[in-house]
Design an enzyme around this catalytic site. Structure first.
Site, mmCIF file in Angstrom:
data_model
loop_
_atom_site.group_PDB
_atom_site.id
_atom_site.type_symbol
_atom_site.label_atom_id
_atom_site.label_comp_id
_atom_site.label_asym_id
_atom_site.label_seq_id
_atom_site.Cartn_x
_atom_site.Cartn_y
_atom_site.Cartn_z
ATOM 1 N N GLU A 45 0.948 -1.246 0.152
ATOM 2 C CA GLU A 45 0.114 0.056 0.001
ATOM 3 C C GLU A 45 0.952 1.186 -0.038
ATOM 4 O O GLU A 45 1.962 1.194 0.826
ATOM 5 C CB GLU A 45 -1.034 0.007 1.157
ATOM 6 C CG GLU A 45 -1.827 1.239 1.437
ATOM 7 C CD GLU A 45 -2.823 1.449 2.450
ATOM 8 O OE1 GLU A 45 -2.748 0.477 3.431
ATOM 9 O OE2 GLU A 45 -3.828 1.883 2.237
ATOM 10 N N CYS A 236 -6.528 1.348 2.938
ATOM 11 C CA CYS A 236 -7.499 2.562 2.838
ATOM 12 C C CYS A 236 -7.296 3.443 1.501
ATOM 13 O O CYS A 236 -8.280 3.845 1.199
ATOM 14 C CB CYS A 236 -7.355 3.426 4.054
ATOM 15 S SG CYS A 236 -7.751 2.563 5.608
ATOM 16 N N ASN A 370 -12.262 -2.694 1.024
ATOM 17 C CA ASN A 370 -11.118 -2.867 1.760
ATOM 18 C C ASN A 370 -11.896 -3.440 3.483
ATOM 19 O O ASN A 370 -12.217 -4.442 3.517
ATOM 20 C CB ASN A 370 -10.004 -1.988 1.798
ATOM 21 C CG ASN A 370 -8.968 -2.076 2.916
ATOM 22 O OD1 ASN A 370 -8.467 -2.942 3.170
ATOM 23 N ND2 ASN A 370 -8.803 -0.807 3.830
ATOM 24 N N GLU A 371 -11.737 -2.374 4.176
ATOM 25 C CA GLU A 371 -12.182 -2.674 5.624
ATOM 26 C C GLU A 371 -13.467 -1.890 5.611
ATOM 27 O O GLU A 371 -13.769 -0.955 6.327
ATOM 28 C CB GLU A 371 -11.246 -2.106 6.644
ATOM 29 C CG GLU A 371 -9.923 -2.782 6.707
ATOM 30 C CD GLU A 371 -9.190 -2.167 7.558
ATOM 31 O OE1 GLU A 371 -9.143 -1.163 8.119
ATOM 32 O OE2 GLU A 371 -8.195 -2.839 8.289
HETATM 33 O O1 AHR Z 1 -2.022 -1.041 6.611
HETATM 34 C C1 AHR Z 1 -2.516 0.185 7.021
HETATM 35 C C2 AHR Z 1 -4.080 0.272 6.960
HETATM 36 O O2 AHR Z 1 -4.578 -0.544 8.108
HETATM 37 C C3 AHR Z 1 -4.658 -0.118 5.835
HETATM 38 O O3 AHR Z 1 -4.815 0.905 4.874
HETATM 39 C C4 AHR Z 1 -6.193 -0.559 6.236
HETATM 40 O O4 AHR Z 1 -6.895 -1.445 5.508
HETATM 41 C C5 AHR Z 1 -5.880 -0.765 7.707
HETATM 42 O O5 AHR Z 1 -6.720 -0.071 8.489
#
Ligand code: AHR
Length: 651
Positions: A45, A236, A370-371
């Site tokens: 990321e 994110c 994602n989350e």
């Molecule tokens: O890895 C950092 C962040 O942690 C990521 O963007 C997210 O998916 C998680 O909350």
């Protein structure tokens, strides 16, 4: 003398073995579930300057002058204008350098790079610029930004801009010194105006020697992990601070000059930076990602937006796309599959072919969201599942159980994922020591008939010690025995995050740290590598008193699992206790005259549980091979306090 004796006695006392000798029964009668080739992977990321300023080799910040402030990252002097009708539609800004009117006072710009630019003595650097002029000239200099004397110019070269039309010019420079924070200067040489656009400076020696490619040591650190799967681009980042700034994969392909900059989701999250300047150039985009997966021989796992902006940052429902307006997002997902796998005559397959890869990339899976959490997630996911199943029934779909490792949302989302029939569920856990110590048996009771598990983001966030250190990596190793033992249900696991620049991080722990010249593999990196190196093909049973070894009460802080790889057997043992443990490995299921031989033992431990590898001492804590001899139906060994061990046996 007296002191030496005392110290030796103290040491002996300190290493007295915990409790009873543990008999670990290795069951060779039955071959268990296959360990998936995707089992251990990586997750990239763009956080902590992982892409621009990290893996992506370009050292110029704001190379196309298209950050919201056109001169962010640049110091400008003399007479120049910022123009906005450049040759690249999606990056329209460029600079016009005009004669200052003084022979010795120049017009030019100086780029600060990402916390400077790292140059190595004797190494080549490729400068390039798009320019146009009626016979003007540019002087290009690499400078030591700290020096106030003429020695500040480390090396220089000139470019004659011989075309009134936009054209790319290239110049190779060799650095005479090693320096971590050089700057790049581009000046007008002479009195004829020159327009400049898309200014780049890459090391010549990139990963696989690709011009305009990736920083070699960082790509190598990924390769050396032997990843089976590669999740990208977030996190994110996929969702964006808002939908406008979500990762838009279509902006990340095609010629780099025309990939528009995007505000990074982590832009506002630096406590120590008053002027956020974290944008992504999309230089490391989806083509580069697929290509890297091919280099590594691993499965690509793209994550696409499901139309929900980052829910941590957006309470207001209007921040998200209504379900009945999701079609463009669904189309983006379908088009990404076409970009990866489509024939050269398809719209997106053609783009891939034009970028240099007519063969498909063979994408097999896709994560949507994602989350995410709440009822809105399954509602948003459903139309994606319907469309993807219809167009690409062979593509595996990955849903999420939200940001938490358990709790209401987790309990709500898992059944929803089952109802929707996703193939895998992405679980995340950034949790403290206590949690990791208690989760050795997490997957033992999971439903074997439902979707498989993807442990997509995890790391031990030490209580009061939220940084890389050996103990955290040991607990990750301990926890991973549970992933391995449950390889029938856990199909993939990727630690997070991957990269961090020592001068630009906002999240830790991370797997790999770096400055502009050096990089270091953290203790957690070595744990990940040991798992993929000794992944094996099938799980085999390993018990103590008939029970799996999960660090449960009375199990003396031990976590263990076993796999077989042809006639080799790998037993992994994490001893989280502060005393050694004596173990007898007893092999069940051998033929009458058959014996097992000890082949190798790898021990990973550290005298200081709070320490990690550093840029100055990158191999302070590395796995070491230790003499291991034995033959028979049972072999004994003692594991050090707080150590992770791989035992290799041959039958
Ligand atoms: O890895 C950092 C962040 O942690 C990521 O963007 C997210 O998916 C998680 O909350």
């Amino acid at each position: 003398m007296k002191k030496t004796l005392l110290t030796a006695a103290a040491l002996l006392a300190a290493v007295s073995v915990t409790g009873q000798t543990v008999r670990m029964d290795v069951n060779l009668k039955k071959t268990g579930a296959p360990v998936q080739p995707t089992m251990y992977g990586i997750f990239f990321e763009d956080i902590n300057y992982a892409a621009d300023g990290g893996l992506y080799g370009d050292m110029v910040k704001n190379r196309s002058f298209d950050f919201p402030y056109a001169l962010t990252g640049w110091t400008a002097y003399g007479k120049l204008q910022v123009m906005d009708d450049g040759p690249f539609e999606r990056n329209p800004h460029y600079l016009r350098l005009n004669w200052s009117g003084h022979r010795d006072k120049f017009t030019g710009v100086e780029n600060e790079g990402f916390f400077g630019m790292g140059l190595k003595k004797g190494e080549g650097y490729v400068f390039s610029v798009w320019a146009r002029s009626d016979g003007g000239k540019l002087r290009v200099e690499l400078v030591d930004n700290d020096s106030m004397t003429e020695t500040q110019i480390l090396t220089q070269g000139e470019i004659s801009v011989n075309s009134k039309e936009w054209k790319k010019y290239r110049l190779e420079l060799t650095s005479p010194v090693k320096i971590e924070d050089a700057h790049l200067r581009v000046e007008l040489a002479g009195n004829v105006s020159v327009d400049i656009e898309h200014v780049s400076l890459f090391p010549k020696d990139t990963w696989k020697g690709r011009e305009g490619g990736l920083r070699k040591d960082l790509a190598q650190a990924l390769y050396d992990l032997h990843p089976g799967v590669f999740r990208f681009p977030g996190g994110c980042i996929v969702e964006g601070t808002d939908l406008e700034t979500r990762y838009n994969w279509k902006n990340s392909v095609g010629p780099v000059e025309n990939r528009p900059v995007n505000e990074n989701r982590w832009h506002y999250t630096f406590g120590y930076k008053l002027f956020p300047d974290y944008f992504t150039s999309y230089g490391f985009g989806f083509y580069e990602f697929f290509q890297l997966c091919e280099d590594f021989g691993c499965e690509p796992l793209p994550v696409v937006s499901c139309g929900l902006a980052c829910q941590f940052q957006n309470d207001d429902p209007s921040a998200h796309v209504p379900v009945d307006e999701l079609q463009p997002y669904i189309q983006d997902a379908l088009d990404l599959i076409e970009f990866a796998n489509g024939g050269v005559n398809t719209t997106w397959g053609k783009v891939r072919a034009e970028m240099g890869h007519p063969e498909p990339f063979n994408l097999k899976m896709l994560a949507v969201g994602n989350e995410q959490w709440g009822e809105e997630y399954p509602a948003h996911l459903k139309p994606f599942v319907d469309a993807l199943r219809k167009a690409y029934p062979q593509i595996k779909i990955i849903g999420t159980s939200g940001p938490n490792s358990e709790g209401d949302q987790f309990d709500y989302l898992w059944p929803e994922m089952k109802k929707l029939g996703v193939d895998l569920v992405d679980e995340h856990f950034y949790r403290p020591e206590k949690w990791f110590l208690a989760q050795g048996a997490r997957y033992d009771s999971y439903d074997r008939k439902g979707p498989k598990v993807f442990a997509g983001e995890y790391a031990c966030h030490g209580d009061g010690k939220k940084w890389n250190h050996f103990n955290a990596s040991l607990l990750e190793a301990a926890f991973m025995t549970g992933l391995e033992r449950n390889a029938d249900v856990v199909h993939m696991a990727t630690y997070a995050p991957l990269f961090a620049h020592v001068r630009g991080w906002q999240w830790r722990p991370d797997l790999i740290w770096y400055d502009n010249l050096r990089s270091v593999r953290s203790c957690s990196w070595y744990v990940q590598q040991l798992y993929s190196q000794y992944k094996g093909q099938n799980v085999i049973g390993l018990t103590w008193d008939g029970k799996p070894i999960t660090g449960a009460d009375g199990q003396q802080g031990l976590f263990a699992s076993a796999v077989q790889d042809g006639n080799l057997i790998y037993v992994k043992v994490a001893n989280t206790a502060s005393s050694p443990n004596s173990i007898e490995f007893s092999f069940d299921g051998l033929k009458k005259a058959e014996v097992v031989k000890a082949v190798k033992r790898v021990v990973y431990t550290s005298p200081d549980p709070d320490a990690d590898n550093t840029l100055d001492d990158p191999e302070a804590i590395v796995p070491r091979q230790r003499i291991f001899i034995g033959e028979g139906k049972a072999i004994t060994a003692t594991v050090d306090p707080m150590s992770f061990n791989i035992f290799v046996f041959e039958r």
